[in-house]
Design a protein around this motif. Sequence first.
Motif, mmCIF file in Angstrom:
data_model
loop_
_atom_site.group_PDB
_atom_site.id
_atom_site.type_symbol
_atom_site.label_atom_id
_atom_site.label_comp_id
_atom_site.label_asym_id
_atom_site.label_seq_id
_atom_site.Cartn_x
_atom_site.Cartn_y
_atom_site.Cartn_z
ATOM 1 N N ILE A 1 6.232 -1.381 -5.799
ATOM 2 C CA ILE A 1 6.687 -0.909 -4.489
ATOM 3 C C ILE A 1 8.022 -1.567 -4.129
ATOM 4 O O ILE A 1 8.908 -0.933 -3.553
ATOM 5 C CB ILE A 1 5.616 -1.186 -3.410
ATOM 6 C CG1 ILE A 1 4.330 -0.411 -3.732
ATOM 7 C CG2 ILE A 1 6.135 -0.809 -2.030
ATOM 8 C CD1 ILE A 1 3.208 -0.606 -2.720
ATOM 9 N N VAL A 2 8.152 -2.844 -4.491
ATOM 10 C CA VAL A 2 9.442 -3.517 -4.275
ATOM 11 C C VAL A 2 10.533 -2.804 -5.073
ATOM 12 O O VAL A 2 11.652 -2.611 -4.588
ATOM 13 C CB VAL A 2 9.354 -5.005 -4.668
ATOM 14 C CG1 VAL A 2 10.718 -5.682 -4.504
ATOM 15 C CG2 VAL A 2 8.307 -5.723 -3.826
ATOM 16 N N ARG B 1 0.787 -1.237 0.000
ATOM 17 C CA ARG B 1 0.000 0.000 0.000
ATOM 18 C C ARG B 1 0.819 1.288 0.000
ATOM 19 O O ARG B 1 0.275 2.370 -0.181
ATOM 20 C CB ARG B 1 -0.899 0.013 1.239
ATOM 21 C CG ARG B 1 -0.123 -0.193 2.536
ATOM 22 C CD ARG B 1 -1.010 -0.152 3.765
ATOM 23 N NE ARG B 1 -0.316 -0.583 4.960
ATOM 24 C CZ ARG B 1 0.572 0.122 5.637
ATOM 25 N NH1 ARG B 1 0.881 1.341 5.208
ATOM 26 N NH2 ARG B 1 1.142 -0.358 6.718
ATOM 27 N N ALA B 2 2.132 1.225 0.201
ATOM 28 C CA ALA B 2 2.925 2.444 0.391
ATOM 29 C C ALA B 2 3.001 3.283 -0.879
ATOM 30 O O ALA B 2 2.982 2.763 -2.001
ATOM 31 C CB ALA B 2 4.332 2.083 0.849
ATOM 32 N N THR B 3 3.101 4.587 -0.679
ATOM 33 C CA THR B 3 3.436 5.466 -1.797
ATOM 34 C C THR B 3 4.951 5.443 -1.978
ATOM 35 O O THR B 3 5.700 4.970 -1.108
ATOM 36 C CB THR B 3 2.996 6.909 -1.511
ATOM 37 O OG1 THR B 3 3.752 7.411 -0.395
ATOM 38 C CG2 THR B 3 1.507 6.977 -1.208
ATOM 39 N N LYS B 4 5.396 5.976 -3.089
ATOM 40 C CA LYS B 4 6.832 6.031 -3.341
ATOM 41 C C LYS B 4 7.526 6.858 -2.265
ATOM 42 O O LYS B 4 8.611 6.496 -1.783
ATOM 43 C CB LYS B 4 7.090 6.624 -4.724
ATOM 44 C CG LYS B 4 8.554 6.594 -5.142
ATOM 45 C CD LYS B 4 8.723 7.109 -6.566
ATOM 46 C CE LYS B 4 10.185 7.030 -6.994
ATOM 47 N NZ LYS B 4 10.378 7.534 -8.380
ATOM 48 N N GLU B 5 6.911 7.957 -1.865
ATOM 49 C CA GLU B 5 7.503 8.825 -0.849
ATOM 50 C C GLU B 5 7.587 8.112 0.496
ATOM 51 O O GLU B 5 8.565 8.253 1.237
ATOM 52 C CB GLU B 5 6.688 10.119 -0.708
ATOM 53 C CG GLU B 5 6.779 11.060 -1.898
ATOM 54 C CD GLU B 5 6.008 10.543 -3.114
ATOM 55 O OE1 GLU B 5 5.100 9.691 -2.944
ATOM 56 O OE2 GLU B 5 6.319 10.988 -4.239
ATOM 57 N N GLU B 6 6.561 7.344 0.828
ATOM 58 C CA GLU B 6 6.577 6.609 2.097
ATOM 59 C C GLU B 6 7.675 5.551 2.100
ATOM 60 O O GLU B 6 8.355 5.350 3.114
ATOM 61 C CB GLU B 6 5.210 5.960 2.337
ATOM 62 C CG GLU B 6 4.117 6.960 2.694
ATOM 63 C CD GLU B 6 2.736 6.327 2.721
ATOM 64 O OE1 GLU B 6 1.849 6.882 3.409
ATOM 65 O OE2 GLU B 6 2.529 5.286 2.048
ATOM 66 N N GLU C 1 11.008 5.363 4.562
ATOM 67 C CA GLU C 1 11.309 4.184 5.377
ATOM 68 C C GLU C 1 12.733 3.691 5.106
ATOM 69 O O GLU C 1 13.459 3.293 6.029
ATOM 70 C CB GLU C 1 10.279 3.087 5.084
ATOM 71 C CG GLU C 1 10.426 1.825 5.907
ATOM 72 C CD GLU C 1 10.156 2.020 7.393
ATOM 73 O OE1 GLU C 1 10.308 1.038 8.139
ATOM 74 O OE2 GLU C 1 9.813 3.147 7.820
ATOM 75 N N VAL C 2 13.148 3.715 3.850
ATOM 76 C CA VAL C 2 14.523 3.328 3.509
ATOM 77 C C VAL C 2 15.518 4.295 4.145
ATOM 78 O O VAL C 2 16.533 3.883 4.716
ATOM 79 C CB VAL C 2 14.700 3.278 1.978
ATOM 80 C CG1 VAL C 2 16.179 3.181 1.606
ATOM 81 C CG2 VAL C 2 13.930 2.100 1.389
ATOM 82 N N MET D 1 14.066 -0.951 -3.818
ATOM 83 C CA MET D 1 15.414 -1.184 -4.347
ATOM 84 C C MET D 1 16.024 0.115 -4.875
ATOM 85 O O MET D 1 17.201 0.412 -4.623
ATOM 86 C CB MET D 1 15.367 -2.239 -5.453
ATOM 87 C CG MET D 1 14.917 -3.620 -5.000
ATOM 88 S SD MET D 1 16.037 -4.386 -3.796
ATOM 89 C CE MET D 1 17.481 -4.674 -4.816
ATOM 90 N N ASP D 2 15.229 0.899 -5.599
ATOM 91 C CA ASP D 2 15.747 2.148 -6.169
ATOM 92 C C ASP D 2 16.170 3.123 -5.071
ATOM 93 O O ASP D 2 17.223 3.773 -5.169
ATOM 94 C CB ASP D 2 14.689 2.803 -7.060
ATOM 95 C CG ASP D 2 14.433 2.024 -8.338
ATOM 96 O OD1 ASP D 2 15.266 1.159 -8.686
ATOM 97 O OD2 ASP D 2 13.396 2.278 -8.986
#
Length: 616
Positions: free
Chosen positions: A597-598, A558-563, A567-568, A602-603
Amino acid sequence: MIDTKTADKELQLYIRPQTFPVAVRMLKPGEEIPEKAKRPARDFKKLSMNCQVIDMARRYGWMIALTREDHICSLGITALGFDTPTHIYTSGTLCEGMYTETKEAGQRSEAAVDKFKPGEYYCLLVAPLDRATFEPHLVVLYANPAQVMRLTQAALWKRGGKLTSSFQGRIDCSEIIVTTMQTDQPQLILPCSGDRIFGQTQDHEMAFTIPWDRMEEIIEGLKGTHQGGIRYPITQFMEYEAKLPPKYMEVNRLWDVEKGKAQYTPRDRVVAAYKGSFADRVPVYPIAGSFAGCLDGLSIEEYCTDPKKAVKAMLNYYERYQPDVMLAYNDLAKEAEAVGCKVKYSDYVVPSIATHVLQDDKGKLAKLEIPDPYKDGRLPGFLEQCEALSKANFPSALGAVLVGPWTIAMLMRNPEVMLLDTFEDPEFIHALMRFATEYAKRFGDAVIKTKIGLSYSDPTASCSLVGPDTYREFIKPYHKELVDYFKAKKVNVTVHICGTTHQIYEDLLDAGFTTVTIDLDQQADPKLRVDQLKRLVELASSRNVVTIGNVDATIFERATKEEMEAEVRRCIDTAARFSRYVLSTSCELPPRAKPEIVQWFMDAAHDYGRYERLMG
């Protein structure tokens, strides 16, 4: 005939002794003592000995004359013939108990000492060679072994063969003076205890004597061998490429990578982290099991039960995400299933246990046999998967996820029932844990034969489920036994425990795990939550243990790219500077995690985890 100053100049050129070469002459009765010679009894108001005056000459640059009246050492007096040997000397008493076991052995040692006849000489005269106003009988140089080697080579320049010297480890003044004069041969001298104690000869020093009538020959030998390429200081071979400490070489490697001359493989990044060094960026991988199968269009059951399809799915997963660590991993139910439990599958969650083999009758434990990894249940299929992934020769690090002994035991018995057993029947718990630990060893032995790393997932050992005291009483001893078993085979072991674990970090490190991979603290009240990653990485890095974790695995649906990026960043900012850190998910990816999202995960890791940015 060469003069003393020229001889000294040549010795200084070719040998470079640390102290002055010493000219030695024995004066016969009737020979006068030079006026400038110092006399110990007269000038120092102290008696002295042979080794002392030689040391004064070579260190202070003094000319000294030592007669019987100046002398205190009965051994040196006897050797130089300044007095008649007494019965105490000839009986071996002076050796007994110090240098020899018996008087008889002492007699043989004293008889072996070379001596001048009593009265043959009356004075020992010494001086630095370049300041000697007399013609010496011999010259003695104190030097290091390499310098003595050069003198030995010079002595053999014309004659060839080899030098022969003998040693007692005592009364070396006899060997320096008497032996050299009586044989008229150079002598290699092993300084004795007295020379070291009273003559201040150092541990690194030896000595070499040159009869004066052999001096020109030895100087010529020094010149000849020098021209032949044998020199002092010793010419050392320098045309080689040094093998520097790996951390030093990593800097060169990084420069080459930056210039496009080399590149880091995923395995290189992981190895650098385990060595406490840095590659180009933080190594990263998600814990992927059934997700890889779903990504390839398989059902969870297909992925977990068909090793060929599972291998194909894992290969496709690798090509898509290029993780730095690849895992052979399907589910955590296969070990319990192989011992008699029933498994149920779902389209959305990982496999679970439907029927626990010991739930209704713990007495069955006595009748159970440890499953054969090559025959029972889905264990052979998992080994097939490990073998195939190992043969794929990924450039990444490669490990297999097995189930830890506590979770095997819990799934066999039923978690709720087993927790009651810890109070009601602790002996049964230990019996069950011994069974589960032997099972984990046997399966681990089969897995490592496929040349793949070893990781045990023991999710139910979490402090979210059992307290720290329960862990220490019923789990830690078996974790340590498991780790020690594989360490004896030179195999390191990783552990993963779900939920809250910060209360047992010290215990996990004491058990000997080389890597600890952690979940998020799952306290219901946010005020009670602990930054488990910060606590572990600070403790583990001081013990050379690698930390793995702990991006929230629950947000991958469910995460957005920003979220995800946030977290990373949280994990990298907390742990990456400690080096012994690998970024990963807090737990297994949900089977239905969103592929994009995976990829964001990684990115973000590749971009934000670059050490050049982190180290500034």
